[in-house]
Structures are given as structure tokens and as C-alpha cells.
Design a protein around this motif. Structure first.
Motif, PDB file in Angstrom:
ATOM      1  N   MET A   1       0.827  -1.137  -0.026  1.00 45.18           N
ATOM      2  CA  MET A   1       0.211  -0.080   0.168  1.00 45.18           C
ATOM      3  C   MET A   1       0.836   1.267   0.076  1.00 45.18           C
ATOM      4  O   MET A   1       1.914   1.342   0.750  1.00 45.18           O
ATOM      5  N   THR A   2       0.479   2.295  -0.906  1.00 48.75           N
ATOM      6  CA  THR A   2       1.025   3.490  -0.639  1.00 48.75           C
ATOM      7  C   THR A   2       0.175   4.654  -0.337  1.00 48.75           C
ATOM      8  O   THR A   2      -1.028   4.594  -0.885  1.00 48.75           O
ATOM      9  N   TRP A   3       0.304   5.494   0.485  1.00 48.80           N
ATOM     10  CA  TRP A   3      -0.614   6.636   0.949  1.00 48.80           C
ATOM     11  C   TRP A   3       0.031   7.729   1.385  1.00 48.80           C
ATOM     12  O   TRP A   3       0.859   7.746   2.385  1.00 48.80           O
ATOM     13  N   ASN A   4      -0.515   8.829   0.887  1.00 53.37           N
ATOM     14  CA  ASN A   4       0.102  10.077   1.286  1.00 53.37           C
ATOM     15  C   ASN A   4      -0.806  10.551   2.697  1.00 53.37           C
ATOM     16  O   ASN A   4      -2.118  10.736   2.339  1.00 53.37           O
ATOM     17  N   VAL A   5      -0.327  10.552   3.592  1.00 54.27           N
ATOM     18  CA  VAL A   5      -1.266  10.830   4.873  1.00 54.27           C
ATOM     19  C   VAL A   5      -1.302  12.183   5.567  1.00 54.27           C
ATOM     20  O   VAL A   5      -2.104  12.511   6.377  1.00 54.27           O
ATOM     21  N   GLN A   6      -0.704  12.949   4.629  1.00 52.21           N
ATOM     22  CA  GLN A   6      -1.041  14.502   5.019  1.00 52.21           C
ATOM     23  C   GLN A   6      -0.534  14.954   6.365  1.00 52.21           C
ATOM     24  O   GLN A   6      -1.372  15.103   6.998  1.00 52.21           O
ATOM     25  N   ARG A   7       0.645  14.951   6.906  1.00 48.82           N
ATOM     26  CA  ARG A   7       1.164  15.254   8.003  1.00 48.82           C
ATOM     27  C   ARG A   7       0.715  14.434   9.595  1.00 48.82           C
ATOM     28  O   ARG A   7      -0.124  13.667   9.158  1.00 48.82           O
ATOM     29  N   ARG A   8       1.448  14.759  10.599  1.00 50.39           N
ATOM     30  CA  ARG A   8       0.860  14.302  11.816  1.00 50.39           C
ATOM     31  C   ARG A   8       0.746  12.659  11.872  1.00 50.39           C
ATOM     32  O   ARG A   8      -0.240  12.226  12.380  1.00 50.39           O
ATOM     33  N   LEU A   9       1.741  11.899  11.140  1.00 51.26           N
ATOM     34  CA  LEU A   9       1.679  10.681  11.167  1.00 51.26           C
ATOM     35  C   LEU A   9       1.604   9.896  12.690  1.00 51.26           C
ATOM     36  O   LEU A   9       0.867   8.930  13.005  1.00 51.26           O
ATOM     37  N   ALA A  10       2.556  10.253  13.579  1.00 52.52           N
ATOM     38  CA  ALA A  10       2.674   9.937  15.096  1.00 52.52           C
ATOM     39  C   ALA A  10       1.205  10.031  15.727  1.00 52.52           C
ATOM     40  O   ALA A  10       1.022   9.084  16.506  1.00 52.52           O
ATOM     41  N   PHE A  11       0.670  11.306  15.632  1.00 57.10           N
ATOM     42  CA  PHE A  11      -0.864  11.171  15.995  1.00 57.10           C
ATOM     43  C   PHE A  11      -1.847  10.391  15.399  1.00 57.10           C
ATOM     44  O   PHE A  11      -2.599   9.635  16.057  1.00 57.10           O
ATOM     45  N   ASN A  20      -6.708   0.543  11.547  1.00 57.54           N
ATOM     46  CA  ASN A  20      -7.422  -0.630  10.811  1.00 57.54           C
ATOM     47  C   ASN A  20      -7.343  -0.508   9.255  1.00 57.54           C
ATOM     48  O   ASN A  20      -7.469  -1.411   8.477  1.00 57.54           O
ATOM     49  N   ILE A  21      -7.090   0.878   8.723  1.00 55.25           N
ATOM     50  CA  ILE A  21      -6.952   0.907   7.353  1.00 55.25           C
ATOM     51  C   ILE A  21      -5.710   0.414   6.847  1.00 55.25           C
ATOM     52  O   ILE A  21      -5.556  -0.050   5.664  1.00 55.25           O
ATOM     53  N   ILE A  22      -4.578   0.493   7.512  1.00 52.79           N
ATOM     54  CA  ILE A  22      -3.301  -0.067   7.076  1.00 52.79           C
ATOM     55  C   ILE A  22      -2.701  -1.170   7.548  1.00 52.79           C
ATOM     56  O   ILE A  22      -1.890  -1.824   7.100  1.00 52.79           O
ATOM     57  N   SER A  23      -3.685  -1.905   8.475  1.00 50.60           N
ATOM     58  CA  SER A  23      -3.273  -2.919   9.026  1.00 50.60           C
ATOM     59  C   SER A  23      -3.397  -4.476   7.995  1.00 50.60           C
ATOM     60  O   SER A  23      -2.676  -5.506   8.376  1.00 50.60           O
ATOM     61  N   GLY A  24      -4.061  -4.186   6.992  1.00 47.55           N
ATOM     62  CA  GLY A  24      -4.277  -5.340   6.156  1.00 47.55           C
ATOM     63  C   GLY A  24      -3.239  -5.649   5.039  1.00 47.55           C
ATOM     64  O   GLY A  24      -3.254  -6.752   4.337  1.00 47.55           O
ATOM     65  N   CYS A  25      -2.286  -4.824   4.948  1.00 40.24           N
ATOM     66  CA  CYS A  25      -1.229  -4.932   3.724  1.00 40.24           C
ATOM     67  C   CYS A  25       0.067  -5.400   4.422  1.00 40.24           C
ATOM     68  O   CYS A  25       0.352  -5.522   5.628  1.00 40.24           O
ATOM     69  N   ASP A  26       1.042  -6.139   3.292  1.00 42.46           N
ATOM     70  CA  ASP A  26       2.237  -6.517   4.109  1.00 42.46           C
ATOM     71  C   ASP A  26       3.054  -5.656   3.900  1.00 42.46           C
ATOM     72  O   ASP A  26       4.221  -5.631   4.527  1.00 42.46           O
ATOM     73  N   LEU A  27       3.486  -4.811   2.853  1.00 46.81           N
ATOM     74  CA  LEU A  27       4.290  -3.753   2.683  1.00 46.81           C
ATOM     75  C   LEU A  27       3.552  -2.388   2.784  1.00 46.81           C
ATOM     76  O   LEU A  27       2.596  -2.133   1.540  1.00 46.81           O
ATOM     77  N   LEU A  28       3.968  -1.450   3.499  1.00 44.72           N
ATOM     78  CA  LEU A  28       3.171  -0.123   3.564  1.00 44.72           C
ATOM     79  C   LEU A  28       4.358   1.037   3.443  1.00 44.72           C
ATOM     80  O   LEU A  28       5.208   1.008   4.171  1.00 44.72           O
ATOM     81  N   PHE A  29       3.843   1.912   2.483  1.00 45.95           N
ATOM     82  CA  PHE A  29       4.697   3.023   2.477  1.00 45.95           C
ATOM     83  C   PHE A  29       3.779   4.362   2.542  1.00 45.95           C
ATOM     84  O   PHE A  29       2.832   4.418   1.800  1.00 45.95           O
ATOM     85  N   LEU A  30       4.077   5.071   3.579  1.00 48.00           N
ATOM     86  CA  LEU A  30       3.457   6.265   4.009  1.00 48.00           C
ATOM     87  C   LEU A  30       4.357   7.689   3.608  1.00 48.00           C
ATOM     88  O   LEU A  30       5.518   7.506   4.127  1.00 48.00           O
ATOM     89  N   ASN A  31       3.748   8.512   3.088  1.00 50.45           N
ATOM     90  CA  ASN A  31       4.762   9.716   2.829  1.00 50.45           C
ATOM     91  C   ASN A  31       3.911  10.942   3.235  1.00 50.45           C
ATOM     92  O   ASN A  31       2.747  11.051   3.411  1.00 50.45           O
ATOM     93  N   GLU A  32       4.777  11.938   2.944  1.00 54.89           N
ATOM     94  CA  GLU A  32       4.311  13.376   3.359  1.00 54.89           C
ATOM     95  C   GLU A  32       3.738  13.189   4.925  1.00 54.89           C
ATOM     96  O   GLU A  32       2.668  13.688   5.438  1.00 54.89           O
ATOM     97  N   CYS A  33       4.552  12.581   5.872  1.00 56.82           N
ATOM     98  CA  CYS A  33       4.154  12.332   7.096  1.00 56.82           C
ATOM     99  C   CYS A  33       4.526  13.512   8.202  1.00 56.82           C
ATOM    100  O   CYS A  33       4.185  13.449   9.157  1.00 56.82           O
ATOM    101  N   TRP A  34       5.286  14.198   7.926  1.00 55.08           N
ATOM    102  CA  TRP A  34       5.781  15.345   8.633  1.00 55.08           C
ATOM    103  C   TRP A  34       6.244  14.777  10.175  1.00 55.08           C
ATOM    104  O   TRP A  34       5.658  15.101  11.158  1.00 55.08           O
ATOM    105  N   ILE A  35       7.258  13.903   9.946  1.00 52.86           N
ATOM    106  CA  ILE A  35       7.884  13.444  11.064  1.00 52.86           C
ATOM    107  C   ILE A  35       9.106  13.963  11.644  1.00 52.86           C
ATOM    108  O   ILE A  35       9.766  14.425  10.680  1.00 52.86           O
ATOM    109  N   ASP A  36       9.622  13.463  12.646  1.00 47.71           N
ATOM    110  CA  ASP A  36      11.059  13.595  13.099  1.00 47.71           C
ATOM    111  C   ASP A  36      11.759  12.522  13.827  1.00 47.71           C
ATOM    112  O   ASP A  36      10.932  11.219  13.993  1.00 47.71           O
ATOM    113  N   ASN A  37      13.000  12.364  14.095  1.00 46.48           N
ATOM    114  CA  ASN A  37      13.631  11.377  14.841  1.00 46.48           C
ATOM    115  C   ASN A  37      13.300  11.070  16.094  1.00 46.48           C
ATOM    116  O   ASN A  37      13.541  10.021  16.729  1.00 46.48           O
ATOM    117  N   THR A  38      12.432  11.754  16.657  1.00 46.44           N
ATOM    118  CA  THR A  38      11.873  11.167  18.116  1.00 46.44           C
ATOM    119  C   THR A  38      10.576  10.751  17.774  1.00 46.44           C
ATOM    120  O   THR A  38      10.267  10.284  19.380  1.00 46.44           O
TER     121      THR A  38
END
Length: 429
Positions: A1-11, A20-38
């Protein structure tokens, strides 16, 4: 699955509906997550393979997850420009016994500050990578390209030499025509500059856009909506030779977490696995929520007033250092919790994913009856747009979303303001 989640992934990873949306796939690529190393990005049953954080400017950010069973078949090959990575799936997974190299990419829109800070041509870099990996196996590209390609051909039309010419030069070299037997359709009829770059990349390397060519997406559905219009900018693209192993490609329904729709790619695998559902047969997991109870307001104030001496000492001992402030905030939190838990504590069942305790935004203390009403209206608008992506439905969805988000923000600010007033009152007493 590929998905642009538009910020705030950690939240969002703390929300049960999102997981529930992401749990069914085996390989998951999420982008535009606006994350940091912490940020805590752990998800149950997934291994975090890559965390891509921009080092030169804000925005972007990508993560790659895979299920545990893939561990011995997957490896990260390279990460480039803080915006894409290459992943290798071992040849033992596939019937043709060739490695499959997957490009997971987020290409920023035109005129984005990214291009100033990184000073690179992403399409040129990807082109060079594809030429290298095509000598070692097959290529599959997924992600948000911000490229609108319309229904323009991603191959060179009429690229066949005359039979007489072929007979004359056939002994000198083999000419492979750039053809594609499966036509592509798209609801998006617009082509932008990034789209033209993507089409040139397809023609130069022989890769083909999967959108609009599979049973699950036989109309080339929009992958992004906005008040000003809808577009198809999230893609799966693969080598022409492995179009047959991409058994399906589906643009999933739009949801409340992003203006982009998740895109699901199914690939034929030679290994046979079965999904095992693990059921917790023991006691269900419970969590304690603190929810404001207006009826107990006087009792709470009396309880806090009884701790006025402790509060006064706490405020007097605050020093202008980070450690002192952190300790004071922690002590104040414990003091307030001890005073209110007998009046405002509620025990509920919950589920967990990784280290996150999953709840929904509807569990928040500021989520009032008006929020619930707007939430239902927003969900109805989403349903109508997913059913029929007309101009009226898209505009109605954008309006309902804006109204809902604005009220949520206002309700949250009001709640925090009232909490701040309570603390100010306690400080005075």
C-alpha cells in the motif's frame, strides 16, 4: 500500500480507525508524514524498515513498514535526497526468479522549497537508478509523484519499423519496439509539468503506469481531492515485463485522515502463506480515561482547595530551568489527577498497536454533541463522494470537512482555555 497521509503520522497512529486501514497490507509506504527522529512510529505486527526525515527543510517525511514474514526477503538498497528509497524483494518470492526493486517516493509539488534546499532533479536521479536496477531485476515504483498525466500514452505510439526495414537490418541488431497492449484510462484529463516528466521517464525506461489498467481501477480513479478540483497524482508504475504479476491495483475510498486515497497494489507471489488471526483469549485490555464531569465541579474545587498548601509550595519552587519546569509540570499533573480521579475517571475497553493506546478523536473530552453532528455530516459527504466523484459531491465534501475541522479546533481551544483558567484559579488560591 502507498498513501500520502498529509502530516501528523505519529498522532494518527494512535487512532484505531487509521490503524484498521493500514493493518491489512504486507508492505506499507506512507509519505508526507511530517515526522522527526523522536516520534514513536511503532505499529504492531509491522517492522519499521525506513524512517526518512528531511534534514534541510520542513515537510515531506516518509516511512516504510513491512510485515514480519517478509523480514528475510526484503532489504533497503538506498535512500536518496530525503524523499525516496529503493527496496529489494528477493527473487525467491516470484515465479520468474528475478529480484524486484521497489521505488518508494514522494516528489514535492513544483516550486516547493525542497528544490531550492536540495538542488537536485529527482526524475533524473530516478532515471539513472532504474537503468541500474533493470540490469539486476524488475522495477516497481509507488508513491505520490504530484504528477498529472491525464490519459496520455506512457509509451511511444506506433513505434514499429516497417517489415522491409526489419528484414534489411535484422541481421545487424534486434530492434525492440516500445509498445503496450493494455490501454490506460483516467478520470483526470489534465497534464502538468511533473506529469510530462513522468511520461518521459516511462518512455525512456519502458516502465508502465498501472493506474487505469487493472480490474480494481478500470476507470483511472482520482487519488486526491480538493475544494478546487480532483486529480490522479498517486501511482503504481512497473516494468512492462511484470505487468502480469501485478494482479490488481485499487484506489481505495477516501477517508477522514487525508485528502489522498490509499492505493493498494497486489502482486502475485510464488510462496504460499496464510494469515493467522491472533485472538486474545485472556482478559480484555482496559484503560482509564479522565473525562470532565460538570456535575462534580464543586467537589473537584473543594478537593483541590484542600491541597492549596502543596500547590503553593510547588509554584514557589519553580526555577527557570528546563529540568525544574519539567518536574513542576509532572508534579502538578499528578496532584490534579489525584484530586479528580474519583470524580472523572472512567474505565473502558481498548486495543493497542505497538506502544500506542488506540482511541478515536471522538473519545476526546472536547468532542461535544455539535462535533458529533458535524462528524456524521462529514462521513455522509465522504460516502457520497466515494460513490460518485462529481463536482457537487466534491465541493460539498470540502465544505463539510472545513466546517468539521474548524469546529473541532475551536472546541479544543476552548477546552484548553478553560483548563488554563482552572490552573490560574488554583495558583491564586
Amino acid at each position: 500500500m502507498t498513501w500520502n497521509v498529509q502530516r501528523r503520522l505519529a498522532f494518527k497512529l494512535c487512532d484505531s480507525e487509521f490503524v484498521n486501514i493500514i493493518s491489512g497490507c504486507d508492505l506499507l509506504f506512507l509519505n508526507e508524514c511530517w515526522i522527526d527522529n523522536t516520534d514513536d512510529l511503532n505499529v504492531n505486527e509491522f517492522i519499521l524498515a525506513a524512517r526518512i526525515v528531511r534534514s534541510k527543510c520542513k515537510g515531506g517525511g516518509c516511512v516504510l513498514y513491512y510485515k514480519n514474514w517478509l523480514h528475510k526477503y526484503i532489504s533497503i538498497v538506498k535512500i536518496c535526497a530525503d524523499t525516496y528509497c529503493w527496496v529489494k524483494l528477493d527473487k525467491s518470492l516470484f515465479v520468474n526468479k528475478l529480484h524486484v526493486f521497489i521505488l518508494c517516493v514522494y516528489i514535492p509539488p513544483e516550486n516547493n522549497v525542497f528544490y531550492v534546499k536540495y538542488d537536485c532533479d529527482i526524475f533524473d536521479m530516478i532515471y539513472n537508478d532504474i537503468l541500474i536496477f533493470q540490469t539486476q531485476g524488475e522495477v516497481l515504483c509507488i508513491g505520490d509523484f504530484n504528477a498529472r498525466t491525464g490519459a496520455e500514452p506512457d509509451y511511444i505510439p506506433l513505434d514499429r519499423l516497417d517489415d522491409q526495414v526489419l528484414r534489411n537490418i535484422g541481421e545487424l541488431f534486434d530492434y525492440v519496439s516500445d509498445e503496450c497492449s493494455t490501454p490506460r484510462v483516467s478520470q483526470d484529463k489534465t497534464v502538468n509539468n511533473l506529469g510530462r516528466n513522468l511520461l518521459r521517464l516511462c518512455k525512456a525506461t519502458g516502465i508502465r503506469i498501472v493506474n487505469g489498467r487493472s480490474p480494481g481501477d478500470n476507470i483511472g480513479r482520482f487519488t486526491f481531492y480538493h475544494r478546487n478540483g480532483s486529480s490522479c497524482i498517486d501511482y503504481a508504475i512497473c516494468s512492462n515485463d511484470i505487468l502480469h504479476i501485478v494482479s490488481d491495483f485499487t484506489v481505495c475510498d477516501f477517508n477522514m485522515f487525508s485528502d489522498h486515497a490509499p492505493c493498494l497494489i497486489e502482486v502475485v507471489c510464488s510462496l504460499k502463506f496464510f494469515n493467522k488471526v491472533v485472538v486474545n483469549k485472556g482478559n480484555p485490555l482496559y484503560m482509564t480515561l479522565t473525562i470532565w464531569n460538570e456535575e462534580c465541579k464543586v467537589d473537584i474545587l473543594n478537593s483541590l482547595s484542600g491541597k492549596s498548601e502543596q500547590l503553593q509550595i510547588l509554584f514557589q519552587n519553580i526555577c527557570p530551568t528546563k529540568e525544574s519546569i519539567d518536574k513542576s509540570v509532572t508534579d502538578l499533573t499528578h496532584l490534579i489527577n489525584d484530586s479528580t480521579k474519583q470524580f472523572c475517571s472512567h474505565t473502558v475497553k481498548c486495543t493497542t498497536v505497538g506502544g500506542h493506546c488506540l482511541k478515536s478523536v471522538r473519545d476526546k473530552p472536547w468532542f461535544d454533541d455539535k462535533c458529533r453532528e458535524l462528524y456524521r455530516s462529514y462521513k455522509e459527504a465522504l460516502y457520497l463522494f466515494n460513490k460518485h466523484s462529481s463536482f457537487e459531491n466534491r465541493y460539498n465534501l470540502a465544505v463539510k470537512k472545513k466546517t468539521y475541522k474548524q469546529h473541532i479546533g475551536k472546541a479544543k481551544r476552548m477546552y484548553l482555555y478553560q483548563e488554563g483558567n482552572l490552573l490560574h484559579y488554583l495558583k491564586k488560591t
